[in-house]
Design a protein around this motif. Structure first.
Motif, PDB file in Angstrom:
ATOM      1  N   LEU A 125      17.983  76.111   8.245  1.00  0.00           N
ATOM      2  CA  LEU A 125      16.615  76.357   7.806  1.00  0.00           C
ATOM      3  C   LEU A 125      16.157  75.266   6.831  1.00  0.00           C
ATOM      4  O   LEU A 125      16.852  74.936   5.872  1.00  0.00           O
ATOM      5  CB  LEU A 125      16.530  77.719   7.116  1.00  0.00           C
ATOM      6  CG  LEU A 125      15.134  78.152   6.659  1.00  0.00           C
ATOM      7  CD1 LEU A 125      14.241  78.390   7.868  1.00  0.00           C
ATOM      8  CD2 LEU A 125      15.213  79.409   5.799  1.00  0.00           C
ATOM      9  N   TRP A 126      14.982  74.698   7.064  1.00  0.00           N
ATOM     10  CA  TRP A 126      14.419  73.668   6.189  1.00  0.00           C
ATOM     11  C   TRP A 126      12.912  73.666   6.346  1.00  0.00           C
ATOM     12  O   TRP A 126      12.419  73.891   7.458  1.00  0.00           O
ATOM     13  CB  TRP A 126      14.994  72.281   6.561  1.00  0.00           C
ATOM     14  CG  TRP A 126      14.548  71.216   5.608  1.00  0.00           C
ATOM     15  CD1 TRP A 126      13.552  70.310   5.799  1.00  0.00           C
ATOM     16  CD2 TRP A 126      15.065  70.979   4.295  1.00  0.00           C
ATOM     17  NE1 TRP A 126      13.414  69.511   4.686  1.00  0.00           N
ATOM     18  CE2 TRP A 126      14.336  69.903   3.744  1.00  0.00           C
ATOM     19  CE3 TRP A 126      16.059  71.587   3.529  1.00  0.00           C
ATOM     20  CZ2 TRP A 126      14.574  69.422   2.473  1.00  0.00           C
ATOM     21  CZ3 TRP A 126      16.292  71.100   2.264  1.00  0.00           C
ATOM     22  CH2 TRP A 126      15.561  70.028   1.741  1.00  0.00           C
ATOM     23  N   PRO A 127      12.133  73.446   5.287  1.00  0.00           N
ATOM     24  CA  PRO A 127      12.532  73.183   3.901  1.00  0.00           C
ATOM     25  C   PRO A 127      12.804  74.477   3.139  1.00  0.00           C
ATOM     26  O   PRO A 127      12.577  75.577   3.663  1.00  0.00           O
ATOM     27  CB  PRO A 127      11.310  72.458   3.340  1.00  0.00           C
ATOM     28  CG  PRO A 127      10.160  73.083   4.077  1.00  0.00           C
ATOM     29  CD  PRO A 127      10.663  73.316   5.476  1.00  0.00           C
ATOM     30  N   PRO A 128      13.254  74.374   1.888  1.00  0.00           N
ATOM     31  CA  PRO A 128      13.550  75.576   1.102  1.00  0.00           C
ATOM     32  C   PRO A 128      12.354  76.504   0.946  1.00  0.00           C
ATOM     33  O   PRO A 128      12.537  77.721   0.793  1.00  0.00           O
ATOM     34  CB  PRO A 128      13.997  75.005  -0.250  1.00  0.00           C
ATOM     35  CG  PRO A 128      14.543  73.667   0.081  1.00  0.00           C
ATOM     36  CD  PRO A 128      13.680  73.148   1.197  1.00  0.00           C
ATOM     37  N   THR A 129      11.137  75.973   0.975  1.00  0.00           N
ATOM     38  CA  THR A 129       9.959  76.833   0.853  1.00  0.00           C
ATOM     39  C   THR A 129       9.794  77.760   2.055  1.00  0.00           C
ATOM     40  O   THR A 129       8.991  78.689   2.000  1.00  0.00           O
ATOM     41  CB  THR A 129       8.698  75.967   0.700  1.00  0.00           C
ATOM     42  OG1 THR A 129       8.666  74.984   1.743  1.00  0.00           O
ATOM     43  CG2 THR A 129       8.677  75.269  -0.654  1.00  0.00           C
ATOM     44  N   ALA A 130      10.553  77.522   3.136  1.00  0.00           N
ATOM     45  CA  ALA A 130      10.485  78.402   4.307  1.00  0.00           C
ATOM     46  C   ALA A 130      11.400  79.621   4.177  1.00  0.00           C
ATOM     47  O   ALA A 130      11.341  80.527   5.010  1.00  0.00           O
ATOM     48  CB  ALA A 130      10.863  77.626   5.568  1.00  0.00           C
ATOM     49  N   LEU A 131      12.226  79.639   3.146  1.00  0.00           N
ATOM     50  CA  LEU A 131      13.182  80.731   2.988  1.00  0.00           C
ATOM     51  C   LEU A 131      12.459  82.042   2.709  1.00  0.00           C
ATOM     52  O   LEU A 131      11.566  82.111   1.859  1.00  0.00           O
ATOM     53  CB  LEU A 131      14.144  80.405   1.845  1.00  0.00           C
ATOM     54  CG  LEU A 131      15.487  81.117   1.852  1.00  0.00           C
ATOM     55  CD1 LEU A 131      16.333  80.642   3.027  1.00  0.00           C
ATOM     56  CD2 LEU A 131      16.232  80.839   0.543  1.00  0.00           C
ATOM     57  N   ARG A 132      12.844  83.064   3.422  1.00  0.00           N
ATOM     58  CA  ARG A 132      12.288  84.402   3.231  1.00  0.00           C
ATOM     59  C   ARG A 132      13.417  85.377   2.927  1.00  0.00           C
ATOM     60  O   ARG A 132      14.586  85.034   2.990  1.00  0.00           O
ATOM     61  CB  ARG A 132      11.523  84.854   4.489  1.00  0.00           C
ATOM     62  CG  ARG A 132      10.297  83.996   4.822  1.00  0.00           C
ATOM     63  CD  ARG A 132       9.218  84.166   3.756  1.00  0.00           C
ATOM     64  NE  ARG A 132       7.984  83.456   4.076  1.00  0.00           N
ATOM     65  CZ  ARG A 132       7.703  82.212   3.721  1.00  0.00           C
ATOM     66  NH1 ARG A 132       8.595  81.519   3.055  1.00  0.00           N
ATOM     67  NH2 ARG A 132       6.555  81.647   4.025  1.00  0.00           N
ATOM     68  N   GLY A 133      13.038  86.614   2.639  1.00  0.00           N
ATOM     69  CA  GLY A 133      14.044  87.630   2.372  1.00  0.00           C
ATOM     70  C   GLY A 133      14.768  87.451   1.061  1.00  0.00           C
ATOM     71  O   GLY A 133      15.944  87.803   0.928  1.00  0.00           O
ATOM     72  N   LEU A 134      14.071  86.879   0.050  1.00  0.00           N
ATOM     73  CA  LEU A 134      14.693  86.704  -1.250  1.00  0.00           C
ATOM     74  C   LEU A 134      14.910  88.055  -1.922  1.00  0.00           C
ATOM     75  O   LEU A 134      14.284  89.057  -1.581  1.00  0.00           O
ATOM     76  CB  LEU A 134      13.820  85.811  -2.134  1.00  0.00           C
ATOM     77  CG  LEU A 134      13.508  84.415  -1.583  1.00  0.00           C
ATOM     78  CD1 LEU A 134      12.647  83.643  -2.573  1.00  0.00           C
ATOM     79  CD2 LEU A 134      14.772  83.648  -1.260  1.00  0.00           C
TER      80      LEU A 134
END
Length: 410
Positions: free
Chosen positions: A236-245
């Motif tokens: 997964l990239w970039p970090p701003t795409a990370l979900r489910g925090l």
């Protein structure tokens, strides 16, 4: 010597390190405790059908153990450590030692009071590239150390630290402590001193967006929460795409600290959890040269140490000395885990000198806590409290009370 009977408390992410203790004729894991059914099932898979499974670590106290690995989440170390020290069972506790200085000092005091052996799992002291850097320092390759810098690029930080309890101040204190204890211990080790004054800055720059957080993940029927491998996605990239925090995210994802050690050495530590790469870079500067590592060998890859120590110049990649280190066999972190466990088993059986130190582990926690206090106060300088001198002497003596010296001359 009889085969050591080993226990394991906490059968989660770090439990495989305890599996390295299964060494026929030397040690065998015979008892495990985890409050969750998933943890106990994992223990059965790791340690075999003959290991006793418990829901509560206190039920292990009657299992005739010689040594125990405490591998619980950081904020749950203290209770099991104290219980097993009281029972006379040698303790391996995962780093960081604890998330408060008071709990660290309670463990050290209890180990001294009971005479029970205490060992902290700072495995980077066994990492080949760092061991060789320390040897080069001792050999005088760069003269007297005057500064140590560490940059820690935590490329998988979003997955590793912002989707579960690691993201919560209440559970970790902060990532300068939880993640940084490794590096702060190494900085102290390379510089041969301990932090006494610190200032720091930090921010929650990327993983603080509330719209990317989620409701608490559904737990198993017994209350077991999902673990990092359940969601880890290195592509997964970039970090701003990370979900489910994690629903609570209140620790910093980028931090920078400056320290002055008790021997006058100046150090810096930078930690970032949204870089594209994942490795540690240490620079050690002496009054006769400089050394730096390229690659760290943690993921079983080769690492290189470069030393510049013969002349002045502009930038040049052709260092005066280049050494390459290869992973050791046995366990993760480039073989460091295997070497760490081997040292603990020898220590549990025989005592003696170790490359890790409970006092050094306590000093790493103290530095991380002080830096976290400073960055949350806008960079205000914070004093790092030293340990009780009597405790420091006890552990410097390899956990044996100093014997009385000869009587003074008449």
């Amino acid at each position: 010597m009889h085969e050591l009977r080993i226990g394991v408390v906490g059968c989660g992410q770090r439990a495989p390190v305890a599996a390295l203790a299964n060494r026929p004729g030397t040690a065998r894991v015979v008892s495990c405790a985890d409050p969750s059914a998933r943890g106990r099932a994992d223990a059965r898979a790791l340690f075999g059908p003959d290991a006793a499974l418990r829901a509560d670590h206190r039920d292990m106290l009657g299992d005739g153990l010689d040594a125990v690995f405490v591998l619980t989440p950081d904020d749950l170390h203290t209770g099991p450590v104290l219980d097993f020290l009281d029972a006379g069972v040698a303790v391996f506790v995962e780093k960081p030692l604890a998330i408060t200085l008071a709990d660290c000092d309670r463990m050290l005091e209890r180990a001294r009071a009971t005479g029970t052996r205490l060992y902290v799992g700072h495995n980077l002291r066994h990492l080949p590239v760092l061991r060789r850097m320390r040897e080069l320092i001792d050999e005088g390759a760069i003269g007297r150390v005057r500064a140590v810098w560490c940059r820690h690029f935590v490329g998988h930080g979003g997955d590793f630290y912002f989707k579960d309890w690691h993201a919560e101040r209440a559970r970790t204190g902060g990532l300068l402590l939880q993640k940084g204890a490794h590096d702060l211990d190494v900085i102290h080790w390379l510089a041969d001193g301990y932090s006494r004054g610190v200032t720091a800055l930090g921010d929650l720059a990327v993983y603080g967006a509330s719209e990317r957080r989620t409701a608490p993940a559904p737990a198993d029927p017994d209350g077991t929460a999902p673990r990092m491998p359940d969601w880890y996605d290195p592509g997964l990239w970039p970090p701003t795409a990370l979900r489910g925090l994690n629903p609570v995210v209140d620790v910093e994802d980028v931090s920078m600290m400056l320290t002055r050690l008790d021997n006058g050495v100046l150090t810096s530590y930078q930690q970032c959890h949204f870089t594209p790469d994942y490795w540690r870079n240490y620079t050690v500067i002496g009054d006769e040269g400089r050394m730096e590592n390229f690659g760290d060998g943690v993921d079983d890859d080769r690492a290189e140490i470069r030393v510049w120590n013969t002349r002045r110049s502009g930038y040049r990649a052709d260092a005066d000395l280049v050494e390459r280190t290869a992973p050791m066999g046995g366990g993760g972190h480039g073989g460091a885990d295997g070497a760490l466990v081997a040292e603990f088993l020898r220590f549990a059986a025989e005592g003696g000198r170790t490359d890790t130190s409970p006092v050094a582990a306590r000093e790493a926690v103290a530095a991380g806590l002080a830096a976290t206090e400073s960055l949350r106060a806008g960079g205000t300088p914070v004093r790092v409290p030293a340990p009780d001198p009597a405790l420091a002497r006890y552990f410097a003596g390899h956990q044996r009370e100093p014997r009385p010296g000869p009587p003074p001359p008449a």
